[in-house]
Design an enzyme around this catalytic site. Structure first.
Site, mmCIF file in Angstrom:
data_model
loop_
_atom_site.group_PDB
_atom_site.id
_atom_site.type_symbol
_atom_site.label_atom_id
_atom_site.label_comp_id
_atom_site.label_asym_id
_atom_site.label_seq_id
_atom_site.Cartn_x
_atom_site.Cartn_y
_atom_site.Cartn_z
ATOM 1 N N ARG A 142 3.458 8.657 4.426
ATOM 2 C CA ARG A 142 2.764 7.499 3.867
ATOM 3 C C ARG A 142 3.195 6.227 4.601
ATOM 4 N NH1 ARG A 142 2.847 7.092 -2.489
ATOM 5 N NH2 ARG A 142 4.965 6.333 -2.188
ATOM 6 N N LYS A 244 1.325 0.961 0.897
ATOM 7 C CA LYS A 244 2.433 0.372 0.133
ATOM 8 C C LYS A 244 2.998 -0.816 0.919
ATOM 9 C CE LYS A 244 5.588 2.510 -3.182
ATOM 10 N NZ LYS A 244 4.768 2.600 -4.395
ATOM 11 N N GLU A 280 -5.674 1.359 -11.036
ATOM 12 C CA GLU A 280 -4.318 1.781 -11.384
ATOM 13 C C GLU A 280 -3.577 0.619 -12.039
ATOM 14 O OE1 GLU A 280 -1.797 2.471 -7.941
ATOM 15 O OE2 GLU A 280 -3.263 1.481 -6.677
HETATM 16 C C1 LIG Z 1 4.308 3.391 -5.415
HETATM 17 C C2 LIG Z 1 3.067 3.184 -6.196
HETATM 18 C C3 LIG Z 1 2.506 4.215 -6.981
HETATM 19 C C4 LIG Z 1 3.181 5.529 -7.200
HETATM 20 O O1 LIG Z 1 3.382 6.269 -6.050
HETATM 21 P P1 LIG Z 1 4.449 7.462 -6.058
HETATM 22 O O2 LIG Z 1 4.363 8.026 -4.692
HETATM 23 O O3 LIG Z 1 4.012 8.419 -7.096
HETATM 24 O O4 LIG Z 1 5.747 6.847 -6.369
HETATM 25 C C5 LIG Z 1 1.296 3.959 -7.600
HETATM 26 N N1 LIG Z 1 0.679 2.767 -7.498
HETATM 27 C C6 LIG Z 1 1.203 1.764 -6.776
HETATM 28 C C7 LIG Z 1 0.464 0.472 -6.700
HETATM 29 C C8 LIG Z 1 2.407 1.946 -6.110
HETATM 30 O O5 LIG Z 1 2.931 0.937 -5.405
#
Ligand SMILES: *Cc1c(COP(=O)(O)O)cnc(C)c1O
Length: 397
Positions: A142, A244, A280
């Site tokens: 990622r 991210k 989300e």
């Molecule tokens: C990090 C994150 C998640 C969750 O990702 P994981 O890989 O399950 O930890 C979901 N939404 C956002 C906006 C994030 O920054």
């Protein structure tokens, strides 16, 4: 680190340590290790660390009230740093004492938010033999995807996983006892080189630090209350919602603060085009269940593709649920039997209520909810309580 440990030593050792500590003080800029260039200094430092190691038994714990852990910063001993220039590849990373880093005021990350982060957890195994991390290659991949979007070089999957392992091992006394929490590992990738006109930075830094954590929400494992946010959006088509990048997170703070002030746990974002499809929450993905069907918003470039999300989809299918990745509307949400959020930090969090246009919708949160089963199945694997048939966990010892 030196100061913290004074009390554990005899007074002679303490004086010796104090001398070295004072000697180092003005130079603690980029992790104290980097200062020790002369042979004498490095001899002193090594002698010092040897003293610590011999006095510290293998399974010594850091001085932390493990039962009071929340999701806050507790500074640990070491961080991992690796650098490279713009057209080069990362190589030769190393552990440094945890501490401030030095950056140019014109660093790309400070001026144009050229940066990414990751988050993962290391659990101490119940039998006391080593630690487990969960699907670290997924985090590495990622970061690679994100680095392409943000025009940065990225560590290889092997380099990423190696750095995470080194960081966990170097800070192993900070990994909470089994059942009390986890060591949260935070990899960062940033444009550290100076730049004035908008352009990619000339130098990059990959840094991994760690902190022991308990539950993410102050509710603990209790169900959370979300409010749908229609005025602010976290992401737009063609933007960076699926990455991210640090650039996505401070724009969320205002909505999050307003929600918290009104007593909500977090905000739930909807799409920026039609204002009706769920995306989300500010740091976790969302699922709804209606009868035997579990649905989660499809990741079309505006939603962060959570590793927990992907794992829960697989686990739910194996438990016999039909799982759909699709557009999930606010109406679907209102009509659901059960709602929950997923993420590394929150794990699987049951949702008690959603507030939409001033109306509060309540959900089943009893002992019998499916999210509990999913939480259990996932954490059993993450903590090494059941056999990991999928090969998701990586052992560190
Ligand atoms: C990090 C994150 C998640 C969750 O990702 P994981 O890989 O399950 O930890 C979901 N939404 C956002 C906006 C994030 O920054």
């Amino acid at each position: 680190m030196f100061k913290r440990s004074f009390s554990q030593h005899s007074s002679t050792t303490s004086i010796f340590m104090k001398l070295i500590s004072d000697f180092m003080k003005p130079h603690r800029g980029l992790g104290s290790c980097s200062f020790f260039t002369s042979r004498a200094a490095s001899y002193l430092q090594n002698a010092c660390e040897a003293t610590f190691d011999s006095e510290r038994s293998e399974d010594e714990y850091a001085d932390v009230e493990w039962d009071k852990l929340s999701f806050g910063l507790v500074e640990t001993d070491y961080m991992y740093i690796m650098k490279c220039s713009q057209d080069d590849e990362f190589s030769h990373g190393h552990l440094n004492k945890y501490g401030n880093i030095e950056l140019s005021p014109s660093a790309g990350v400070l001026n144009y938010a050229q940066g990414l982060f990751e988050g993962m957890k290391a659990y101490r195994k119940v039998n006391g033999n080593g630690f487990l991390i969960f699907r670290p290659e997924e985090n590495a991949r990622r970061m690679q995807m994100g680095s392409d979007r943000m025009c940065m070089p990225s560590p290889s999957v092997e380099q990423f996983v190696h750095a995470v392992k080194q960081t966990v091992l170097a800070n192993k006394r900070w990994v909470p006892p089994a059942g009390k929490g986890a060591l949260y590992v935070r990899p960062l990738l940033m444009g550290s080189g100076p730049v004035l006109g908008l352009a990619p930075a000339s130098e990059y830094m990959f840094l991994v630090y760690a902190a022991p954590v308990g539950n993410y929400f102050k509710e603990g494992l209790a169900p959370i209350n979300l409010v749908i946010q229609e005025e602010n959006h976290r992401s737009t088509p063609g933007g960076t919602g699926a990455v991210k990048t640090i650039a996505n997170y401070s724009p969320v703070l205002k909505a999050q603060m307003q929600a918290k002030k009104k007593g909500f746990t977090d905000v739930l974002f909807v799409d920026s085009v039609e204002n009706k499809y769920l995306e989300e929450a500010s740091c976790c993905n969302i699922f709804i269940r209606k009868n035997n069907v579990i649905s989660t918003p499809i990741t079309g470039g505006t939603i962060l593709q959570g590793i927990t999300r992907g794992s829960i989809i697989e686990i739910a299918r194996e438990l016999g649920y039909q799982v759909e990745e699709r557009l999930v509307s606010v109406e679907d949400l209102i009509d659901a039997d059960e709602v929950f959020c997923t993420g590394t930090a929150v794990v699987v969090a049951p949702v008690n209520s959603i507030t939409y246009k001033g109306q509060r919708y309540k959900y089943n949160c009893g002992e019998d909810v499916v999210s509990r089963k999913l939480y259990r199945s996932l954490t059993d694997i993450q903590m090494g309580l059941v056999e990991d048939k999928k090969g998701w966990t990586v052992q560190i010892d």
